[in-house]
Design an enzyme around this catalytic site. Structure first.
Site, PDB file in Angstrom:
ATOM      1  N   ASN A 131      29.390  26.595  41.403  1.00 24.89           N
ATOM      2  CA  ASN A 131      28.823  26.884  40.078  1.00 24.89           C
ATOM      3  C   ASN A 131      29.826  27.085  38.954  1.00 24.89           C
ATOM      4  OD1 ASN A 131      29.136  29.232  41.788  1.00 24.89           O
ATOM      5  ND2 ASN A 131      28.344  30.426  40.103  1.00 24.89           N
ATOM      6  N   GLY A 187      30.729  31.563  48.250  1.00 21.12           N
ATOM      7  CA  GLY A 187      29.578  30.708  48.529  1.00 21.12           C
ATOM      8  C   GLY A 187      28.429  31.507  49.094  1.00 21.12           C
ATOM      9  N   GLY A 188      27.535  30.824  49.761  1.00 21.22           N
ATOM     10  CA  GLY A 188      26.341  31.462  50.299  1.00 21.22           C
ATOM     11  C   GLY A 188      26.616  32.136  51.637  1.00 21.22           C
ATOM     12  N   GLU A 213      33.217  36.174  49.226  1.00 21.35           N
ATOM     13  CA  GLU A 213      32.499  36.457  47.968  1.00 21.35           C
ATOM     14  C   GLU A 213      31.165  35.734  48.068  1.00 21.35           C
ATOM     15  OE1 GLU A 213      33.306  38.399  45.608  1.00 21.35           O
ATOM     16  OE2 GLU A 213      35.473  38.541  45.459  1.00 21.35           O
ATOM     17  N   LEU A 214      30.108  36.468  48.405  1.00 22.99           N
ATOM     18  CA  LEU A 214      28.822  35.817  48.710  1.00 22.99           C
ATOM     19  C   LEU A 214      27.813  36.049  47.580  1.00 22.99           C
ATOM     20  CD1 LEU A 214      28.752  36.712  52.512  1.00 22.99           C
ATOM     21  CD2 LEU A 214      29.791  34.747  51.388  1.00 22.99           C
ATOM     22  N   CYS A 221      26.400  34.086  40.714  1.00 21.99           N
ATOM     23  CA  CYS A 221      26.248  35.028  41.820  1.00 21.99           C
ATOM     24  C   CYS A 221      25.729  36.371  41.326  1.00 21.99           C
ATOM     25  CB  CYS A 221      27.579  35.202  42.533  1.00 21.99           C
ATOM     26  SG  CYS A 221      28.924  35.614  41.421  1.00 21.99           S
ATOM     27  N   GLU A 276      17.981  35.198  47.215  1.00 18.33           N
ATOM     28  CA  GLU A 276      18.748  34.710  46.071  1.00 18.33           C
ATOM     29  C   GLU A 276      18.263  33.287  45.797  1.00 18.33           C
ATOM     30  OE1 GLU A 276      22.783  33.310  46.608  1.00 18.33           O
ATOM     31  OE2 GLU A 276      23.374  34.338  44.776  1.00 18.33           O
ATOM     32  N   GLU A 296      38.506  40.060  44.661  1.00 18.61           N
ATOM     33  CA  GLU A 296      39.284  39.159  43.830  1.00 18.61           C
ATOM     34  C   GLU A 296      39.553  39.866  42.513  1.00 18.61           C
ATOM     35  OE1 GLU A 296      36.640  35.625  44.089  1.00 18.61           O
ATOM     36  OE2 GLU A 296      38.394  34.677  44.991  1.00 18.61           O
TER      37      GLU A 296
END
Ligand code: NAD
Length: 488
Positions: free
Chosen positions: A149, A225-226, A247-248, A281, A380, A457
């Site tokens: 994204n 990602g997912g 990082e979901l 996200c 989501e 991050e």
């Protein structure tokens, strides 16, 4: 004419035997083709990155900082071209991609300055003759796997700290939007980054991504990602005991109390869910609102949602673009339809909402009268759908907001400072925004709680993820070493 994006390995473009089509979501037509790599290309890239890592580290903080600083400037200088690629690949409006890419200058400048801050400590010990110190070392080759994204932003959140700390990097972009990341690698060379320090292997997640996660030469994976692919990556890395940052996704609550200026909050709610067509996200996809102002706020939000200008993302007057993938759009459509069938009330958009005929658009949608069992409330959706949940008191608001397997972000809107602190503390999320939403900065750590992942991050925390502390003990007393079997 179809644009071609090849791999970038050892400072040059590497063509592939197979290519994937990248579609323009605004038209549904293919506009580019992207190299489809696998184990062979990943191994080659990791070997190159490994071969130059020590030299890159030894080049010193000033040299590394200069390269990163120049890269930040070059990204900003080339923002028009890069934003056009991303907008075409992802369908995001050009104003947002341009803003994000010019903002990356700060990310590279921030981590350039931190290249000089990789200091250790000297630790006092009871034995005075011992000098004990720590130093921070790079991990080696870092694998970066970003989501689709915000390709350059998400990749840079891994690349910038990794390079600053003296690591080298292999990136596997999302298959639908690799173009801007390949262009970034080219600019990195122009900025003076030695060949091999930053490599890009394009391709499918289950092939190139899997090969990167499983490669024994990769010291750590930074994945965005997912949850499903996150689990697959974590499993692959666990097999060889390699650490990961995950990082979901999220199902973030935007909690609005009854004491706010209702009109003043509307833009915060709208920006939280409809920016990037809900494909962020941190999308504030659950509006948790006090019953005293709920009707008024929903009416205002729905009216603004209905007036959002959908259209070609390259047109600077367009407010919302299409969704990036047909599968995502179809998922949104199906779950909204199922909610409506179960009694949800459409206040804006929805199945009959107006949207351009061509392209993968879904209208900004506001769903009222939803309940916690519906997929639109639990899953989501990664699309422009806002579900409205009403509450009576503070405890109920907190319970609703925390009633999700995710924990990425949350928003709180109130004029009561004490309440802001209380609720902020009680929300289980990596980020809580009070009276603002969707703010992000290179110096502020970002990451999830619960099912939204682990690791951080950005900020000093992001740098810590790509370094390892080494303790060194030095005995300064020249006396012979004591007999270990004589107890003193
Ligand atoms: P995705 O999980 O489908 O893909 C993410 C990346 O993983 C892509 O590069 C993909 O090619 C790769 N991949 C897929 N399967 C893989 C496998 N088995 N092994 C290795 N790599 C694999 O996600 P997406 O559709 O690109 O992005 C949407 C998701 O990303 C949403 O859930 C969103 O919330 C999340 N996201 C999270 C953040 C964050 O910082 N927390 C930021 C942006 C997006």
């Amino acid at each position: 004419m179809i644009t071609r994006f090849d791999h970038w390995i050892a400072g040059m473009e590497v063509s592939a035997s197979d290519y994937l089509a990248s579609h323009d979501p605004a038209t549904g037509e293919p506009w580019a083709e992207v190299a489809a790599g696998g184990e062979v290309e990943v191994s080659r890239a990791v070997d190159c990155a490994d071969a130059v890592q020590d030299e890159w580290h030894r080049s010193g903080p000033s040299a590394r900082a200069e390269v990163l600083w120049r890269l930040g400037d070059l990204l900003a200088a080339n923002a028009d071209e890069l934003a056009a690629i991303e907008s075409r690949d992802v369908g995001k409006v050009i104003r947002e991609t341009w803003g994000q890419i010019t903002g990356l200058r700060s990310w590279y400048h921030y981590y350039a300055s931190l290249a000089h801050q990789l200091s250790g400590r000297t630790i006092p010990h009871d034995r005075h003759s011992l000098v004990v110190s720590t130093s921070l070392e790079p991990l080696g080759v870092i694998g970066v796997i970003p989501a689709f994204n915000s390709p350059l932003l998400l990749a840079s959140m891994g690349i910038a700290p990794a390079l600053a700390a003296g690591n080298t990097v292999v990136v596997k972009p999302a298959e639908v939007c690799s173009g801007s990341i390949v262009a970034l690698a080219r600019l990195a060379r122009e900025a003076g980054l030695p060949d091999g320090c930053l490599n890009v292997v394009c391709g499918r997640g289950a092939e190139a991504g899997d090969a990167l996660a499983g490669h024994p030469g990769v010291a750590k994976i930074i994945f965005t990602g997912g949850p499903e692919s996150g689990r697959a990556v974590a499993r692959r890395a666990a097999d060889r005991l390699a650490p990961v940052v995950l990082e979901l996704g999220g199902k973030s609550a935007n909690v609005v109390f009854g004491d706010v200026d209702v009109e003043g909050v509307v833009n915060g709610v709208i920006a939280g869910i409809f920016a990037a067509a809900g494909q962020t996200c941190v999308a504030g996809s659950r509006l948790v609102v006090h019953e005293s102002i709920a009707d008024q706020l929903v009416e205002l939000v729905a009216a603004r949602a209905q007036s959002v200008r959908l259209g070609n993302p390259s047109d600077p007057t367009t407010e919302m673009g299409p969704m990036a993938q047909t599968t995502l759009r179809d998922g949104v459509e199906a779950r909204v339809a199922s909610a409506v069938a179960a009694g949800a009330v459409v206040r804006a958009g929805g199945p009959t909402g107006s949207r351009p005929k061509k392209g993968w658009f879904y209208p900004p949608t506001v769903l009222d009268a939803v309940d916690a069992s519906m997929e639109v409330v639990r899953d989501e959706l990664f699309g422009p759908v806002l579900s409205v949940l009403r509450f009576g008191d503070e405890d109920e608001a907190i319970a609703i907001a925390n009633d999700t397997p995710y924990g990425l972000a949350a928003g709180v809107w109130t004029r009561d400072v004490a309440r802001a602190h209380r609720v902020g503390r009680a929300l289980v999320a990596g980020t809580v925004w009070i009276n603002t939403y969707r703010a992000l900065a290179p110096q502020v750590p970002f990451g999830g709680a619960k099912g939204s992942g682990f690791g951080r991050e950005n900020g000093l925390e992001g740098l810590a993820e790509v370094t390892r502390s080494k303790a060194t003990w030095i005995e300064t007393d020249d006396s012979p070493v004591a007999d270990p079997f004589v107890w003193r």
